[in-house]
Write a protein that holds these residues in place. Structure first.
Motif, PDB file in Angstrom:
ATOM      1  N   LYS A 168       0.834  -1.194   0.000  1.00  0.00           N
ATOM      2  CA  LYS A 168       0.000   0.000   0.000  1.00  0.00           C
ATOM      3  C   LYS A 168       0.868   1.242   0.000  1.00  0.00           C
ATOM      4  O   LYS A 168       2.106   1.171   0.040  1.00  0.00           O
ATOM      5  CB  LYS A 168      -0.904   0.001   1.240  1.00  0.00           C
ATOM      6  N   TRP A 182      -3.275   5.678   2.523  1.00  0.00           N
ATOM      7  CA  TRP A 182      -3.613   6.627   1.460  1.00  0.00           C
ATOM      8  C   TRP A 182      -4.127   5.896   0.226  1.00  0.00           C
ATOM      9  O   TRP A 182      -5.066   6.333  -0.419  1.00  0.00           O
ATOM     10  CB  TRP A 182      -2.379   7.462   1.109  1.00  0.00           C
ATOM     11  N   LEU A 183      -3.494   4.771  -0.122  1.00  0.00           N
ATOM     12  CA  LEU A 183      -3.960   3.971  -1.246  1.00  0.00           C
ATOM     13  C   LEU A 183      -3.846   2.492  -0.888  1.00  0.00           C
ATOM     14  O   LEU A 183      -2.754   1.991  -0.604  1.00  0.00           O
ATOM     15  CB  LEU A 183      -3.131   4.248  -2.505  1.00  0.00           C
ATOM     16  N   THR A 184      -4.971   1.824  -0.875  1.00  0.00           N
ATOM     17  CA  THR A 184      -5.000   0.373  -0.668  1.00  0.00           C
ATOM     18  C   THR A 184      -5.886  -0.238  -1.742  1.00  0.00           C
ATOM     19  O   THR A 184      -6.819   0.393  -2.244  1.00  0.00           O
ATOM     20  CB  THR A 184      -5.564   0.002   0.720  1.00  0.00           C
ATOM     21  N   ASP A 185      -5.570  -1.457  -2.094  1.00  0.00           N
ATOM     22  CA  ASP A 185      -6.358  -2.170  -3.102  1.00  0.00           C
ATOM     23  C   ASP A 185      -6.057  -3.644  -2.933  1.00  0.00           C
ATOM     24  O   ASP A 185      -4.896  -4.032  -2.800  1.00  0.00           O
ATOM     25  CB  ASP A 185      -5.980  -1.688  -4.512  1.00  0.00           C
ATOM     26  N   VAL A 229      -2.605   6.546 -10.977  1.00  0.00           N
ATOM     27  CA  VAL A 229      -3.546   6.835  -9.893  1.00  0.00           C
ATOM     28  C   VAL A 229      -3.965   8.298  -9.939  1.00  0.00           C
ATOM     29  O   VAL A 229      -3.116   9.199 -10.029  1.00  0.00           O
ATOM     30  CB  VAL A 229      -2.908   6.524  -8.514  1.00  0.00           C
ATOM     31  N   LYS A 234      -7.794   9.415  -5.380  1.00  0.00           N
ATOM     32  CA  LYS A 234      -7.040   8.262  -4.863  1.00  0.00           C
ATOM     33  C   LYS A 234      -7.559   6.952  -5.468  1.00  0.00           C
ATOM     34  O   LYS A 234      -7.678   5.933  -4.790  1.00  0.00           O
ATOM     35  CB  LYS A 234      -7.113   8.195  -3.325  1.00  0.00           C
ATOM     36  N   SER A 235      -7.838   6.999  -6.738  1.00  0.00           N
ATOM     37  CA  SER A 235      -8.356   5.816  -7.427  1.00  0.00           C
ATOM     38  C   SER A 235      -7.426   5.429  -8.570  1.00  0.00           C
ATOM     39  O   SER A 235      -6.818   6.284  -9.218  1.00  0.00           O
ATOM     40  CB  SER A 235      -9.765   6.077  -7.968  1.00  0.00           C
TER      41      SER A 235
END
Length: 429
Positions: A168, A182-185, A229, A234-235
């Protein structure tokens, strides 16, 4: 050969950005190295020093800067009365590992009383000196983060840092060090490099599936992605999946928004232009393990670090016009990871040498003319990796925990400290 880094002949490793791949998995090349290595040790044992030199030269050309191959070549030169070459090669070994015990090596007996050998003994002392020029900036709250890259978004004054272990990106408060996701996926792999375009509209990140990340499984082996991104939302707006022996360790973005990526796995530079990924320059015949990548002042020159060979300068408009830069006499070409350009100089983090060093290399007309050690042999800096330049200050990660994974890639948190960022004022020169 008492000073060599001993290992069994069936365990010859190649360093690949903190990841160690068995050479023998690469097929004929590795098998050839194994056979040559065994033949060279047999020649040495039989005191056939001419053959020992010939085979040691072969190994050193196949795999530059290997701790055993290079040291054996230095011994072979000495045993064949090629004193200047023995001193040169031994110095190269010493610059890469200032801990080697060469002073009483029987193979160097012919050198013991020479001024050159005494200078190498003095150099070893100098290389092990502790230099602490940078200072601690902040300690982060997430202990098992395992960071590799750092970024500061100017528009929103947001600090970002990646996670190899937890797959992440987190933001952190520069006063408290508190980390927030801040950014997770769920589809993210280990995050390596991250850079924003000049307008800070998009963040570009590189990810690879490696055993050190949580949730790794054999079916993920060889998978990598470059992600685009949207910073505001934040996508992830686009994925560039790549299958094979790829680890995109670093990237740089020019003023036109074109992305250049270093591939540690295949020694190639990739480019993303108009949202299309392609190979920009194939360096497999001349490089081994590409790491940091950075533009010069006007973006006409691209500098890229190779973990084994040093620094390659490339003409962006004519990539065939390129050359390996000569480094100062007291700087090893090996082990360069973090790599940035600043005011006609290159800021270099060397974590593939012992002790680890942070160095500034000064340029003149595209050539390296001088150097300065920023940090060296700091026990609290377990392994410095990468950083950024914000204003005139260089910020970098000081203690990446690559060496604290066990054989099953479990991270031993009892032996690591919280991630720590250091800073150095570039105007302090």
């Amino acid at each position: 050969m008492k000073g060599i880094k001993y290992f069994y002949p069936d365990l010859i490793f190649i360093e690949m950005k903190h990841i160690y791949f068995l050479l023998f998995s690469f097929g004929l090349l590795a098998q050839s190295q194994k056979e040559i290595y065994l033949a060279s040790t047999k020649a040495y044992e039989n005191k056939d020093y001419a053959t020992f030199l010939k085979l040691s030269n072969q190994l050193d050309s196949l795999r530059p800067s290997h701790p055993t191959f290079s040291y054996n070549l230095a011994c072979a030169y000495a045993l064949n009365n090629k004193l200047d070459k023995a001193v040169f090669k031994l110095k190269e070994c010493l610059l890469a590992n200032a801990g080697i015990s060469f002073e009483k090596e029987p193979d160097f007996k012919i050198l013991f009383d020479t001024d050159e050998f005494k200078q190498l003994v003095d150099l070893k002392v100098k290389l092990n000196e502790r230099i602490t020029t940078s200072e601690k900036f902040i300690e982060l709250s997430e202990k098992d983060l395992h960071p590799e890259s750092l970024l500061n978004l100017k528009k929103t004054k947001t600090w970002l840092i990646n996670s190899i272990r937890n797959k992440k990106i987190v933001s952190f408060d520069e006063k408290s060090g508190k980390c927030i996701d801040w950014l997770t996926d769920e589809k993210l792999f280990s995050v390596f490099a991250m850079k924003a375009d000049k307008n800070e509209r998009f963040l570009w990140i590189t990810t690879s599936a490696i055993p050190e990340m949580k949730g790794y499984s054999k079916d993920l082996e060889g998978k990598s992605e470059i992600l685009k991104v949207d910073i505001e939302t934040k996508s992830i707006v686009k994925r560039f999946p790549v299958q094979g022996n790829h680890v995109f360790g670093d990237l740089v973005i020019n003023k036109n928004g074109d992305i250049f990526l270093s591939d540690s796995g295949e020694a190639m530079i990739y480019q993303i232009k108009n949202d299309e990924l392609s190979i920009w320059l194939d360096l497999k015949k001349e490089a081994f393990n590409l790491q940091g990548i950075t533009f010069g002042k006007d973006e006409n020159e691209l500098f890229i670090a190779d973990y084994l060979k040093g620094i390659l300068k490339i003409n962006v408009q004519n990539p065939s016009e390129r050359n390996w830069l000569k480094l100062p006499n007291d700087v090893s070409k090996k082990g360069i990871d973090g790599f940035l350009y600043s005011n006609n100089s290159l800021i270099v983090i060397q974590n593939g040498v012992k002790p680890h060093r942070v160095i500034q290399l000064y340029l003149s007309n595209g050539l390296i003319v001088d150097s300065k050690i920023i940090d060296c042999n700091r026990t609290e800096m377990i392994e410095p990796t990468n950083g950024i330049i914000k204003g005139n200050v260089f910020y970098f990660i000081g203690n990446s925990p690559w060496s604290f994974y066990d054989g099953k890639f479990n991270l031993n948190e009892s032996k690591i400290n919280f991630p720590t960022i250091y800073k150095y004022n570039l105007n302090a020169n």
